[in-house]
Design an enzyme around this catalytic site. Structure first.
Site, PDB file in Angstrom:
ATOM      1  N   ASP A 185      -1.542  -9.611  -1.024  1.00 63.18           N
ATOM      2  CA  ASP A 185      -0.607  -8.693  -1.685  1.00 63.18           C
ATOM      3  C   ASP A 185      -1.365  -7.806  -2.659  1.00 63.18           C
ATOM      4  OD1 ASP A 185       1.683  -7.436  -2.597  1.00 63.18           O
ATOM      5  OD2 ASP A 185       2.126  -8.994  -4.079  1.00 63.18           O
ATOM      6  N   HIS A 228       0.848  -1.194   0.000  1.00 66.74           N
ATOM      7  CA  HIS A 228       0.000   0.000   0.000  1.00 66.74           C
ATOM      8  C   HIS A 228       0.883   1.244   0.000  1.00 66.74           C
ATOM      9  CE1 HIS A 228      -3.448   2.520   1.025  1.00 66.74           C
ATOM     10  NE2 HIS A 228      -2.697   3.084   1.950  1.00 66.74           N
ATOM     11  N   GLU A 255       0.880  -2.746   3.988  1.00 71.66           N
ATOM     12  CA  GLU A 255       1.568  -1.473   3.884  1.00 71.66           C
ATOM     13  C   GLU A 255       3.061  -1.695   4.139  1.00 71.66           C
ATOM     14  OE1 GLU A 255       0.660   3.180   4.744  1.00 71.66           O
ATOM     15  OE2 GLU A 255      -0.126   1.718   6.164  1.00 71.66           O
TER      16      GLU A 255
END
EC number: 3.2.1.4
Length: 747
Positions: free
Chosen positions: A718, A670, A727
């Protein structure tokens, strides 16, 4: 105590733009599903567009002329509001679409049409590349009658034409089960094992009796064989597994595979060189996280970008940032530092633990028997500051340290000497968004005791490490640390609010006993002064059992003080007991590792994997590595080395959590600027970037739509939308940097 990281998905910018209702025609029959008039037979009503888009009917489709020169996807859009969503219900989101010319990427979202503009589902098809019809299934995480379907079309330099038809959001469909592709059932460290180190693998199998295994070299020749050890059902994954130990094989080579139960593992090396690369790559990550400086393409090919948040439009900049309303009457220059994670925020609390661990990677190299400070020395990390006769890792850490010092409340102001908890955008921004394109107002948030103690601890550590390179900076850091310490003593209970999570993570923490201990320890180690020695010895943290199953992180900093007191030369009374406590903690983690069929020193209570579990595995491994440095006992060294196997592929998902390391690795962490999944013109995260890893909380809507009921290790996906499992952050990579350096040193 977790920060809330939203994937948002910024309709804020979209809604700041005037919306234009499309021309109405006679109303058609009411649709039975949530989207009204998705077929455009006679009208475009009730669809809207942003004011820069011209749209209308064309051959029974809605076609829109999209202007060129926009920056973000949401700068040009078409959509429909007042969509009803029911929490827990599955929906099929489908549409047909074309683009002229072909190849444009569209961001299709189902989200909230009002503040805070959350996105519940999004996809980014490239039009006319894989067909023109798109269909997806997701589960709504909320009840709302204020939903929105949006097709975001901006981000193109040139104008183009977009047409769509048969837009549908059909509720009540059967959810599509998510089945991750876990590859071969033999799970290995996909990167490398050290020749003179442990070598373990895990076999997923229904068999209950032992099975033969073979180790094959790159040419397919069998070079070792043995039998598996049945382990039963592994609680962390729900799988029936066997263990494989091939540590007796010690010859270097590349392209090995393990074969067992008719399965062949992914390839791996027996060699230390991969860890020399990872030592560098994991530390190089920080340069591309820098704020306030151009990232040079010649230093990071593929990652060059303009300086972010320096007051160049559309940025409002970090050189004169005001407080949130009512917090203070001044502005501060808080430019520089590292972006905390995949967002544009900068946080003193998380910046503190990150800086400490990066600095500790260098400090360990100065004192440990296997350390070599030259490995991250001057010229090793390809930085703008390289070749300045200062170790590159200290140059990199200083970029963050300078920012931390700027966050201190100035003299003469209320709470002088304390540190502002954080600074970030007034509202959440969307993905993708380069730092230089962020248009949001930036704000300082209230000072907190935790932030002040993070500043005191890291600045005190910096004072001793930079003294031989820059006495002026070292003196400045120590003065700031003393000032922060005094301010924290005067204001010991100013806690960051849990509700302060709009535009950035909250990082709230209402127990700062550990932070006081850590700061006192660092000040003692750098000054030797009696006042800090006495505080350390009287602190309840000093003798507490702090090496818990979950491990240390930004909210649990007592271990930072304990580890440094044990390893940095000092004359603390009773220091032997401090060192013994670290070894005792390592014994606990070693027992956990041996009990885990996947061989990691991490077994959280109730098998509830925490946010950022991958770095907690690594931080528990740091305790094992420290015990080895203290004792020289190979069992701790081997435990620390084996812990890396889990991170690099020996896990239930058969994935390396480090970008670019292993045959199958996390790629879509992310991030607003490492966002290739959303924009093919942007890169994936750089090699050596650690993903957060399994998180039983699955707080983000995307993970919730895929992973409901997940067991332990399977609570990961993922995907760039999964901010709670995938993240990247500066503190997680700090743990990777430290452990990669340790493993490389053992080679």
């Amino acid at each position: 105590m977790k920060r809330r990281r939203t994937a948002l998905l910024s309709l804020t910018a979209l809604l700041a733009t005037a919306l234009t209702a499309l021309p109405s025609a006679p109303a058609g029959a009411e649709e039975v599903e949530q989207v009204r008039n998705g077929t455009f037979d006679t009208t475009t009503d009730p669809w809207w567009t942003t004011s820069n888009v011209t749209a209308g009917l064309s051959d029974g489709r809605l076609c829109a002329d999209v202007p060129g020169g926009t920056t973000n996807r949401w700068d040009a859009a078409v959509g429909q509001n007042d969509i009803t969503l029911v929490k827990g219900e599955s929906y099929r989101f489908s549409f047909s679409a074309t683009g002229t010319p072909a190849g444009h990427v569209v961001r299709a979202i189902v989200g909230l049409s009002v503040s805070p503009y959350d996105t519940y589902y999004e996809v980014t098809p490239q039009l006319s590349v894989s067909g023109d019809t798109y269909s997806y299934t997701f589960t709504s995480p909320v009840d709302t009658a204020q939903g929105q379907v949006g097709l975001q079309l901006g981000g193109s330099a040139d104008p183009w034409r977009f047409c769509m038809d048969d837009v549908s959001l059909l509720g009540g469909v059967a959810p599509e089960p998510y089945e991750p592709d876990t590859g071969p059932r033999v799970r290995v460290n996909q990167v490398a094992y050290l020749p003179a180190g442990p070598k373990n693998a895990t076999l997923v199998t229904d068999a209950t009796a032992k099975l033969p295994w073979e180790l094959r070299n790159s040419g397919g020749r069998v070079v070792a064989r043995g039998t598996t050890v049945p382990r039963g059902v592994d609680a962390s994954s729900g799988q029936n597994v066997h263990s494989i130990d091939f540590g007796a094989y010690r010859k270097k080579g590349t392209g090995f595979t393990l074969v067992a139960d008719g399965e062949t593992s992914r390839p791996f090396d027996v060699d230390a060189s991969a860890y020399e690369r990872l030592r560098l790559d994991s530390a190089k990550y920080y340069y591309t996280q820098r704020s306030g400086i151009e990232i040079r393409e010649d230093l990071r090919p593929g990652y060059g970008r303009p300086a972010g948040h320096v007051g160049v439009a559309p940025n409002q900049g970090d050189t004169g940032v005001p407080c949130q309303p009512g917090v203070c009457d001044y502005t501060l220059d808080v430019s520089g530092g590292w972006y905390d994670a995949g967002d544009h925020g900068k946080y003193v609390v998380n910046g503190g633990i990150s800086t400490w661990e990066v600095l500790s990677t260098h400090e360990r190299a100065l004192h440990a028997r296997t350390g070599d400070a030259g490995k991250l020395g001057d010229g090793t990390l390809a930085l703008p500051e390289s070749r300045n006769k200062v170790p590159d890792i200290l140059d990199e850490a200083r970029w963050e340290l300078e920012f931390l010092l700027k966050m201190q409340v100035p003299a003469g102001k209320p709470l002088a000497g304390m540190a502002h908890h954080k600074m970030h955008d007034e509202q959440w921004t969307g993905l993708p968004l380069l730092p230089s394109d962020d248009p949001q107002k930036r704000e300082l948030h209230p000072p907190s005791t935790a932030a002040t103690l993070n500043l005191a601890a890291t600045a005190a550590q910096a004072a001793r490490l930079y003294r031989s390179y820059d006495k002026t900076f070292a003196g400045k850091a120590l003065a700031a640390a003393r000032k922060a310490w005094s301010a924290a003593l005067a204001h010991p209970d100013r806690y960051a609010s849990e509700s302060d999570g709009i535009g950035g993570g909250a990082y709230s923490d209402s127990d700062v006993t550990d932070d006081f201990y850590w700061a006192a320890a660092e000040l003692y180690l750098s000054t030797g002064e009696k006042q800090f020695e006495e505080y350390v010895l009287k602190s309840p943290v000093h003798t507490a059992d702090i090496f818990k199953p979950v491990g240390f992180d930004w909210a649990r900093t007592g271990a930072a003080g304990r580890l440094d007191l044990a390893t940095v030369p000092n004359k603390l009374p009773g220091r032997d007991k401090v060192r013994q406590s670290v070894v005792k903690g390592a014994d606990r983690y070693l027992a956990t590792l041996k009990a885990q069929p996947y061989g990691m020193p991490y077994a959280p209570d109730g098998n509830t994997y925490d946010w950022g579990s991958s770095h907690q595995v690594l931080n528990n491994a740091v305790v094992l590595a420290t015990a080895y440095d203290l004792t020289g006992s190979s069992k701790y060294r081997d435990g620390a080395l084996q812990s890396m196997d889990y991170i690099l592929g020996r896990n239930a998902l058969n994935i390396s959590y480090v970008t670019g390391y292993g045959e199958v690795s996390s790629q879509n962490q992310h991030s607003r600027w490492y966002a290739r999944q959303l924009d093919p013109d942007l890169p994936n995260p750089p090699e050596g970037t650690l993903a957060g890893g399994p998180n039983s909380g699955i707080q983000d809507p995307y993970a919730q739509s895929k992973l409901q009921g997940c067991v332990g290790q399977f609570c990961y996906i993922d995907d760039i939308q999964s901010w709670s499992t995938n993240e990247h952050t500066i503190n997680w990579n700090a743990a990777l940097t430290r452990m990669a350096a340790f493993v490389a040193d053992q080679g």
